[in-house]
Design an enzyme around this catalytic site. Sequence first.
Site, short mmCIF file in Angstrom:
data_model
loop_
_atom_site.label_atom_id
_atom_site.label_comp_id
_atom_site.label_asym_id
_atom_site.label_seq_id
_atom_site.Cartn_x
_atom_site.Cartn_y
_atom_site.Cartn_z
CE LYS A 1 -4.09 -2.13 2.01
NZ LYS A 1 -4.97 -2.26 3.20
CE LYS B 1 -8.07 -9.82 -5.55
NZ LYS B 1 -7.32 -9.78 -4.27
CE LYS C 1 -15.01 -0.62 -4.28
NZ LYS C 1 -14.74 -1.88 -3.57
#
Length: 319
Positions: A110, A189, A192
């Site tokens: 992240k 995959k 969003k």
Amino acid sequence: MRVLTGLQPSGDLHIGNYFGAIKQMVDAQEKSQMFMFIANYHAMTSSQDGEKLKQNSLKAAAAFLSLGIDPQKSVFWLQSDVKEVMELYWILSQFTPMGLLERAHSYKDKVAKGLSASHGLFSYPVLMAADILLFDTRIVPVGKDQIQHVEIARDIALKVNNEWGEIFTLPEARVNEEVAVVVGTDGAKMSKSYQNTIDIFSSEKTLKKQISSIVTDSTALEDPKDHENCNIFKIAKLFLDESGQKELQIRYEKGGEGYGHFKIYLNELVNAYFKEAREKYNELLEKPSHLKEILDFGATKARKIAQEKMQKIYEKIGL
């Protein structure tokens, strides 16, 4: 057997969310003690917009209920309505080595994608451990990218148990390999982050546009087509039983139909499958006070269990 899962209220749900997680939760209600919460504390690691978080939480509640979560069969609540989880989070942090968190893949990924390297993001696995351990969870359904977090929760539980005795149930991650990865419109995959989703509660116009964007090869209309490597087929089979998949496979192998025909067919499948859920979703959104009542009902049940657990922990730690 107690099963627990939490999903962040991060906007519109897509079919990857449904087949990858929500459908398993709905099915589990019939044979397990199902605990499910809207993870609004966790959502704060990516956004601190209070009004947006509030609205997304209500939308998430409406979505999960319309897709089959039954508040009479499952304990369903808003994470922030059970404050004990934050108390346990702090206590567990005293048993969590920095090195354990530094090895967390999710944190590194992240931050690499541009998310702020905050303490909240870094200690995310400890809060997840508190979510799990507070309710003596046995099984945690997760995607492959979350397995490590369940392992961290288990490591923390073992460390506490070695210190205090058998106070926490050791959780296990469960991944449904058949639907572990739902492909998106580009074949990657569905996520969003990749902007390749097919959203459940979007308008028919948006749904048609998303399905039309599915990437295919250049096989001519009249030629047989490879169903195994076709993104349309990979998505369509999620909605079909074995005989339905076989019929679609025959259409691919026969030739005479283009990918446009199969996209129209998929659009019809998705619309029919989620028709009732969409109607219920829109009805629930018009009744925010009713949604709050349902969440309060679940929070009351969750809080009772949490308080009983915390009382045992208070005795151990001297609070």
